[in-house]
Design a protein around this motif. Structure first.
Motif, PDB file in Angstrom:
ATOM      1  N   ASP A  12      36.468  67.988  27.739  1.00  0.00           N
ATOM      2  CA  ASP A  12      37.426  67.131  28.321  1.00  0.00           C
ATOM      3  C   ASP A  12      37.390  67.466  30.114  1.00  0.00           C
ATOM      4  O   ASP A  12      37.213  66.978  30.371  1.00  0.00           O
ATOM      5  CB  ASP A  12      39.056  68.174  28.044  1.00  0.00           C
ATOM      6  N   SER A  13      37.070  68.757  30.751  1.00  0.00           N
ATOM      7  CA  SER A  13      36.488  68.675  31.955  1.00  0.00           C
ATOM      8  C   SER A  13      35.262  68.458  32.482  1.00  0.00           C
ATOM      9  O   SER A  13      35.041  67.066  32.739  1.00  0.00           O
ATOM     10  CB  SER A  13      36.719  70.485  32.147  1.00  0.00           C
ATOM     11  N   ALA A  14      34.342  68.260  30.983  1.00  0.00           N
ATOM     12  CA  ALA A  14      32.881  67.552  31.848  1.00  0.00           C
ATOM     13  C   ALA A  14      33.006  65.728  31.258  1.00  0.00           C
ATOM     14  O   ALA A  14      32.751  65.199  32.749  1.00  0.00           O
ATOM     15  CB  ALA A  14      31.688  67.652  30.775  1.00  0.00           C
ATOM     16  N   VAL A  15      34.028  65.333  31.176  1.00  0.00           N
ATOM     17  CA  VAL A  15      34.585  63.991  31.142  1.00  0.00           C
ATOM     18  C   VAL A  15      35.097  63.433  31.883  1.00  0.00           C
ATOM     19  O   VAL A  15      35.345  62.535  32.493  1.00  0.00           O
ATOM     20  CB  VAL A  15      35.360  63.479  29.398  1.00  0.00           C
ATOM     21  N   LYS A  16      36.189  64.546  32.500  1.00  0.00           N
ATOM     22  CA  LYS A  16      36.881  64.269  33.817  1.00  0.00           C
ATOM     23  C   LYS A  16      35.665  63.854  34.830  1.00  0.00           C
ATOM     24  O   LYS A  16      35.924  63.198  35.962  1.00  0.00           O
ATOM     25  CB  LYS A  16      37.824  64.850  33.655  1.00  0.00           C
ATOM     26  N   ALA A  17      34.753  64.752  34.810  1.00  0.00           N
ATOM     27  CA  ALA A  17      34.129  65.025  36.180  1.00  0.00           C
ATOM     28  C   ALA A  17      33.104  63.962  35.948  1.00  0.00           C
ATOM     29  O   ALA A  17      32.905  63.617  36.496  1.00  0.00           O
ATOM     30  CB  ALA A  17      33.222  66.381  36.218  1.00  0.00           C
ATOM     31  N   ARG A  18      32.689  63.082  34.592  1.00  0.00           N
ATOM     32  CA  ARG A  18      31.722  62.059  34.564  1.00  0.00           C
ATOM     33  C   ARG A  18      32.162  60.956  35.723  1.00  0.00           C
ATOM     34  O   ARG A  18      32.053  60.091  36.295  1.00  0.00           O
ATOM     35  CB  ARG A  18      31.044  61.567  33.665  1.00  0.00           C
ATOM     36  N   THR A  19      33.598  61.161  34.771  1.00  0.00           N
ATOM     37  CA  THR A  19      35.111  59.096  35.443  1.00  0.00           C
ATOM     38  C   THR A  19      34.984  59.591  36.814  1.00  0.00           C
ATOM     39  O   THR A  19      34.638  58.135  37.291  1.00  0.00           O
ATOM     40  CB  THR A  19      35.834  59.355  34.693  1.00  0.00           C
ATOM     41  N   HIS A  20      34.682  60.871  37.580  1.00  0.00           N
ATOM     42  CA  HIS A  20      35.021  61.019  38.861  1.00  0.00           C
ATOM     43  C   HIS A  20      33.473  60.663  39.819  1.00  0.00           C
ATOM     44  O   HIS A  20      33.640  59.952  40.516  1.00  0.00           O
ATOM     45  CB  HIS A  20      35.659  62.452  39.488  1.00  0.00           C
ATOM     46  N   ALA A  21      32.717  61.152  38.901  1.00  0.00           N
ATOM     47  CA  ALA A  21      30.908  60.997  39.719  1.00  0.00           C
ATOM     48  C   ALA A  21      31.125  59.464  39.153  1.00  0.00           C
ATOM     49  O   ALA A  21      30.560  58.747  40.468  1.00  0.00           O
ATOM     50  CB  ALA A  21      30.742  61.319  38.652  1.00  0.00           C
ATOM     51  N   LYS A  26      30.504  54.166  42.102  1.00  0.00           N
ATOM     52  CA  LYS A  26      30.546  53.154  42.464  1.00  0.00           C
ATOM     53  C   LYS A  26      30.936  52.213  43.736  1.00  0.00           C
ATOM     54  O   LYS A  26      31.041  51.223  44.473  1.00  0.00           O
ATOM     55  CB  LYS A  26      32.058  51.920  41.593  1.00  0.00           C
ATOM     56  N   ALA A  27      32.448  53.045  43.881  1.00  0.00           N
ATOM     57  CA  ALA A  27      32.525  53.218  45.444  1.00  0.00           C
ATOM     58  C   ALA A  27      31.169  53.145  46.990  1.00  0.00           C
ATOM     59  O   ALA A  27      31.459  51.803  47.495  1.00  0.00           O
ATOM     60  CB  ALA A  27      33.657  54.305  45.557  1.00  0.00           C
ATOM     61  N   VAL A  28      30.519  54.402  46.861  1.00  0.00           N
ATOM     62  CA  VAL A  28      29.146  54.149  47.001  1.00  0.00           C
ATOM     63  C   VAL A  28      28.789  52.425  47.328  1.00  0.00           C
ATOM     64  O   VAL A  28      28.121  51.908  48.250  1.00  0.00           O
ATOM     65  CB  VAL A  28      28.487  55.073  46.812  1.00  0.00           C
ATOM     66  N   ASN A  45      25.895  49.533  32.956  1.00  0.00           N
ATOM     67  CA  ASN A  45      26.100  51.199  33.678  1.00  0.00           C
ATOM     68  C   ASN A  45      24.822  52.494  33.165  1.00  0.00           C
ATOM     69  O   ASN A  45      24.776  53.056  34.195  1.00  0.00           O
ATOM     70  CB  ASN A  45      27.281  52.224  32.421  1.00  0.00           C
ATOM     71  N   ALA A  46      24.593  52.422  31.730  1.00  0.00           N
ATOM     72  CA  ALA A  46      23.509  53.143  31.680  1.00  0.00           C
ATOM     73  C   ALA A  46      21.938  52.721  32.875  1.00  0.00           C
ATOM     74  O   ALA A  46      21.187  54.093  33.296  1.00  0.00           O
ATOM     75  CB  ALA A  46      22.918  52.851  30.034  1.00  0.00           C
ATOM     76  N   GLU A  47      21.750  51.174  32.650  1.00  0.00           N
ATOM     77  CA  GLU A  47      20.381  50.732  33.355  1.00  0.00           C
ATOM     78  C   GLU A  47      20.840  51.413  34.836  1.00  0.00           C
ATOM     79  O   GLU A  47      20.176  52.078  35.622  1.00  0.00           O
ATOM     80  CB  GLU A  47      20.337  49.505  32.971  1.00  0.00           C
ATOM     81  N   LEU A  48      22.119  51.307  36.030  1.00  0.00           N
ATOM     82  CA  LEU A  48      22.621  51.329  36.697  1.00  0.00           C
ATOM     83  C   LEU A  48      22.261  52.990  36.714  1.00  0.00           C
ATOM     84  O   LEU A  48      21.747  52.955  38.111  1.00  0.00           O
ATOM     85  CB  LEU A  48      24.271  50.899  37.209  1.00  0.00           C
ATOM     86  N   PHE A  49      22.571  53.900  36.345  1.00  0.00           N
ATOM     87  CA  PHE A  49      23.177  55.156  36.852  1.00  0.00           C
ATOM     88  C   PHE A  49      21.212  55.782  36.416  1.00  0.00           C
ATOM     89  O   PHE A  49      20.761  56.853  37.415  1.00  0.00           O
ATOM     90  CB  PHE A  49      23.357  55.742  35.598  1.00  0.00           C
ATOM     91  N   ARG A  50      20.023  55.104  35.625  1.00  0.00           N
ATOM     92  CA  ARG A  50      19.483  55.617  35.803  1.00  0.00           C
ATOM     93  C   ARG A  50      18.376  55.068  36.927  1.00  0.00           C
ATOM     94  O   ARG A  50      17.034  55.690  36.900  1.00  0.00           O
ATOM     95  CB  ARG A  50      17.980  55.082  34.160  1.00  0.00           C
ATOM     96  N   THR A  51      18.684  53.549  37.313  1.00  0.00           N
ATOM     97  CA  THR A  51      17.882  53.195  38.827  1.00  0.00           C
ATOM     98  C   THR A  51      18.112  54.111  39.528  1.00  0.00           C
ATOM     99  O   THR A  51      17.305  54.440  40.580  1.00  0.00           O
ATOM    100  CB  THR A  51      18.695  52.223  38.602  1.00  0.00           C
ATOM    101  N   LEU A  75      23.733  58.298  45.917  1.00  0.00           N
ATOM    102  CA  LEU A  75      23.386  57.433  44.771  1.00  0.00           C
ATOM    103  C   LEU A  75      22.402  58.363  43.759  1.00  0.00           C
ATOM    104  O   LEU A  75      23.153  58.085  43.096  1.00  0.00           O
ATOM    105  CB  LEU A  75      22.660  55.970  44.761  1.00  0.00           C
ATOM    106  N   CYS A  76      22.049  58.941  43.774  1.00  0.00           N
ATOM    107  CA  CYS A  76      21.072  59.242  43.341  1.00  0.00           C
ATOM    108  C   CYS A  76      21.229  60.546  43.447  1.00  0.00           C
ATOM    109  O   CYS A  76      21.547  61.344  41.553  1.00  0.00           O
ATOM    110  CB  CYS A  76      19.067  59.900  44.589  1.00  0.00           C
ATOM    111  N   ARG A  77      21.865  61.820  43.550  1.00  0.00           N
ATOM    112  CA  ARG A  77      22.945  62.938  43.336  1.00  0.00           C
ATOM    113  C   ARG A  77      23.620  62.610  42.518  1.00  0.00           C
ATOM    114  O   ARG A  77      24.206  63.186  41.707  1.00  0.00           O
ATOM    115  CB  ARG A  77      23.505  63.639  44.534  1.00  0.00           C
ATOM    116  N   LEU A  78      24.898  61.835  42.882  1.00  0.00           N
ATOM    117  CA  LEU A  78      25.658  61.292  41.722  1.00  0.00           C
ATOM    118  C   LEU A  78      25.396  60.802  40.209  1.00  0.00           C
ATOM    119  O   LEU A  78      26.116  61.045  39.056  1.00  0.00           O
ATOM    120  CB  LEU A  78      26.196  60.145  42.264  1.00  0.00           C
ATOM    121  N   ALA A  79      24.203  59.734  40.399  1.00  0.00           N
ATOM    122  CA  ALA A  79      23.749  59.353  38.708  1.00  0.00           C
ATOM    123  C   ALA A  79      22.828  60.467  38.280  1.00  0.00           C
ATOM    124  O   ALA A  79      23.110  60.569  37.831  1.00  0.00           O
ATOM    125  CB  ALA A  79      22.559  58.476  39.666  1.00  0.00           C
TER     126      ALA A  79
END
Length: 121
Positions: A12-21, A26-28, A45-51, A75-79
């Motif tokens: 649950d903690s990891a899900v919350k942290a991932r949602t926040h990231a 997306k805000a950046v 989303n999946a391709e966005l994060f990989r890119t 963007l790189c660090r968040l992905a």
């Protein structure tokens, strides 16, 4: 089943942290350079994060380049963080599944068959 509660807490903690990231990434993007935003806007989303995880800061000088470098690095660090948290979530799901299969197989079998049963609607 105390182990399951602890694994669920971690998940649950990891899900919350991932949602926040994801929200941060997306805000950046909203304030990113229009050319970069346009390049990434059509990706799922999946391709966005990989890119984004492969972005490297452009080389150059000046204030504009400093903002671009900061944007690419962020963007790189968040992905990367999103990918790492996704891996943790998957691992914790596997551990929870194994615990339930081992300690409550009849519950697991009913749940698994209900998920795969054809819909009557």
């Amino acid at each position: 089943m105390h182990s399951a509660r602890i694994f669920k807490l971690a998940k649950d903690s990891a899900v919350k942290a991932r949602t926040h990231a994801i929200n941060q990434l997306k805000a950046v993007l909203v304030i990113a350079d229009p050319a970069l935003r346009e390049r990434l806007s059509s990706l799922g989303n999946a391709e966005l994060f990989r890119t984004c995880a492969t972005l490297s800061p452009p080389h150059g000088g000046g204030d504009e380049d400093a903002v671009t470098q900061a944007t690419h690095m962020t963007l790189c660090r968040l992905a990367e963080r999103i990918e790492q948290l996704t891996g943790q979530i998957n691992e914790l799901n596997q551990r929870l599944t194994r615990l339930v299969e081992r300690h409550a197989p009849s519950c697991w079998n009913r749940w698994a068959s209900a998920r795969t049963a054809p819909s009557l609607s």
